[in-house]
Design a protein around this motif. Structure first.
Motif, PDB file in Angstrom:
ATOM      1  N   UNK A 183       0.839  -1.206   0.000  1.00 27.01           N
ATOM      2  CA  UNK A 183       0.000   0.000   0.000  1.00 27.01           C
ATOM      3  C   UNK A 183       0.870   1.250   0.000  1.00 27.01           C
ATOM      4  N   UNK A 184       1.989   1.206   0.682  1.00 23.19           N
ATOM      5  CA  UNK A 184       2.891   2.364   0.722  1.00 23.19           C
ATOM      6  C   UNK A 184       3.515   2.656  -0.638  1.00 23.19           C
ATOM      7  N   UNK A 185       3.520   1.673  -1.526  1.00 26.08           N
ATOM      8  CA  UNK A 185       4.083   1.895  -2.863  1.00 26.08           C
ATOM      9  C   UNK A 185       3.147   2.724  -3.751  1.00 26.08           C
ATOM     10  N   UNK A 186       1.920   2.898  -3.347  1.00 26.83           N
ATOM     11  CA  UNK A 186       0.952   3.677  -4.115  1.00 26.83           C
ATOM     12  C   UNK A 186       1.363   5.144  -4.136  1.00 26.83           C
TER      13      UNK A 186
ATOM     14  N   UNK B 289      -9.560   8.480  -5.961  1.00 25.98           N
ATOM     15  CA  UNK B 289      -8.152   8.834  -6.003  1.00 25.98           C
ATOM     16  C   UNK B 289      -7.450   7.940  -4.966  1.00 25.98           C
ATOM     17  N   UNK B 290      -6.139   7.815  -5.042  1.00 28.17           N
ATOM     18  CA  UNK B 290      -5.454   6.905  -4.125  1.00 28.17           C
ATOM     19  C   UNK B 290      -5.769   7.128  -2.647  1.00 28.17           C
ATOM     20  N   UNK B 291      -5.722   8.376  -2.165  1.00 29.58           N
ATOM     21  CA  UNK B 291      -5.973   8.567  -0.734  1.00 29.58           C
ATOM     22  C   UNK B 291      -7.431   8.276  -0.384  1.00 29.58           C
ATOM     23  N   UNK B 292      -8.349   8.485  -1.313  1.00 29.36           N
ATOM     24  CA  UNK B 292      -9.751   8.142  -1.062  1.00 29.36           C
ATOM     25  C   UNK B 292      -9.914   6.638  -0.898  1.00 29.36           C
ATOM     26  N   UNK B 293      -9.248   5.876  -1.748  1.00 30.01           N
ATOM     27  CA  UNK B 293      -9.340   4.417  -1.673  1.00 30.01           C
ATOM     28  C   UNK B 293      -8.808   3.909  -0.341  1.00 30.01           C
ATOM     29  N   UNK B 294      -7.642   4.411   0.066  1.00 30.68           N
ATOM     30  CA  UNK B 294      -7.041   3.943   1.311  1.00 30.68           C
ATOM     31  C   UNK B 294      -7.896   4.371   2.509  1.00 30.68           C
TER      32      UNK B 294
ATOM     33  N   UNK C 215      -9.860  14.913   2.828  1.00 33.58           N
ATOM     34  CA  UNK C 215      -9.178  15.790   3.774  1.00 33.58           C
ATOM     35  C   UNK C 215      -7.809  15.302   4.210  1.00 33.58           C
ATOM     36  N   UNK C 216      -7.490  14.046   4.038  1.00 36.25           N
ATOM     37  CA  UNK C 216      -6.191  13.552   4.477  1.00 36.25           C
ATOM     38  C   UNK C 216      -5.286  13.332   3.277  1.00 36.25           C
ATOM     39  N   UNK C 217      -3.993  13.281   3.524  1.00 37.51           N
ATOM     40  CA  UNK C 217      -3.098  12.940   2.425  1.00 37.51           C
ATOM     41  C   UNK C 217      -2.879  11.427   2.421  1.00 37.51           C
ATOM     42  N   UNK C 218      -2.226  10.956   1.393  1.00 37.80           N
ATOM     43  CA  UNK C 218      -2.059   9.517   1.200  1.00 37.80           C
ATOM     44  C   UNK C 218      -1.276   8.868   2.338  1.00 37.80           C
ATOM     45  N   UNK C 219      -0.193   9.498   2.783  1.00 42.48           N
ATOM     46  CA  UNK C 219       0.590   8.908   3.877  1.00 42.48           C
ATOM     47  C   UNK C 219      -0.227   8.792   5.152  1.00 42.48           C
ATOM     48  N   UNK C 220      -1.044   9.819   5.464  1.00 47.82           N
ATOM     49  CA  UNK C 220      -1.917   9.748   6.637  1.00 47.82           C
ATOM     50  C   UNK C 220      -2.936   8.624   6.484  1.00 47.82           C
ATOM     51  N   UNK C 221      -3.492   8.492   5.281  1.00 46.09           N
ATOM     52  CA  UNK C 221      -4.474   7.441   5.031  1.00 46.09           C
ATOM     53  C   UNK C 221      -3.861   6.058   5.222  1.00 46.09           C
ATOM     54  N   UNK C 222      -2.641   5.848   4.713  1.00 46.61           N
ATOM     55  CA  UNK C 222      -1.959   4.560   4.886  1.00 46.61           C
ATOM     56  C   UNK C 222      -1.714   4.307   6.368  1.00 46.61           C
TER      57      UNK C 222
ATOM     58  N   UNK D  26      -1.219   8.523  -9.212  1.00 45.94           N
ATOM     59  CA  UNK D  26      -1.640   7.363 -10.003  1.00 45.94           C
ATOM     60  C   UNK D  26      -3.142   7.417 -10.266  1.00 45.94           C
ATOM     61  N   UNK D  27      -3.515   7.172 -11.510  1.00 48.26           N
ATOM     62  CA  UNK D  27      -4.934   7.105 -11.879  1.00 48.26           C
ATOM     63  C   UNK D  27      -5.401   5.667 -11.791  1.00 48.26           C
ATOM     64  N   UNK D  28      -6.646   5.470 -11.348  1.00 51.35           N
ATOM     65  CA  UNK D  28      -7.159   4.097 -11.279  1.00 51.35           C
ATOM     66  C   UNK D  28      -7.430   3.533 -12.669  1.00 51.35           C
ATOM     67  N   UNK D  29      -7.396   2.220 -12.774  1.00 51.27           N
ATOM     68  CA  UNK D  29      -7.769   1.570 -14.028  1.00 51.27           C
ATOM     69  C   UNK D  29      -9.263   1.705 -14.286  1.00 51.27           C
TER      70      UNK D  29
END
Length: 167
Positions: A18-21, A33-38, A92-99, A25-28
């Motif tokens: 998950x941290x490699x996301x 968006x990535x942080x929304x998914x996480x 509201x959060x960034x990707x690292x916070x979401x992970x 990156x756009x979803x297939x």
């Protein structure tokens, strides 16, 4: 070779995966968006670890049918399947916070189930014990990790009528 289930069940591999996301990156498929998914995954894990208990929003009969289809068959979630709009707080959060939040919730999940018969409610499946939550998490997480090409896609075996019956 890493099996798809290892990406989910092995927390170290899962965290690395998950941290490699990357945020750009756009979803297939789909709108997330990535942080929304996480963040979406972290929110759902809160249902399973008792941190955000929820109620079943379907009848008991429908919940049993949903559980039978989604937990006890090989059905996987198809591309572009979604139920409703995304909550605004996913933005509201960034990707690292979401992970970080996702991993914290998974840690709490691992600590939560000391009794194998203890159950937490899923809004569409009703009460699930730990083993059922693990199956659901594997299917749900795999769906989203494939959505962003983080793990390889598998052959989709979903019967659309079965999925429509789960709503």
């Amino acid at each position: 070779m890493i099996e798809i289930s290892d990406y989910i069940r092995n927390r170290e591999i899962f965290h690395e995966t998950v941290s490699s996301l990357q945020q750009h990156v756009s979803p297939l498929w789909g709108k997330m968006k990535p942080q929304q998914m996480v963040a979406h995954l972290a929110d759902e894990v809160k249902w399973s670890n008792g941190k955000a208990p929820c109620c079943c929003i379907v009848s008991e009969e429908q919940a049993l049918r949903n559980k039978e289809i989604m937990i006890y068959t090989d059905i996987i979630i198809p591309k572009n399947y979604y139920i409703g709009e995304l909550p605004p707080h996913y933005l509201t959060m960034d990707l690292n916070d979401a992970v970080g939040q996702l991993m914290e919730q998974l840690y709490r999940f691992d600590q939560h189930f000391v009794d194998e018969l203890h159950a937490e409610v899923h809004p569409r499946f009703g009460p699930l014990v730990k083993s059922e939550w693990v199956i659901w998490q594997q299917k749900h997480f795999s769906h989203h990790l494939m959505q962003f090409s983080i793990i390889p896609e598998t052959i989709e075996s979903m019967n659309n009528q079965d999925l429509n019956d789960c709503i």
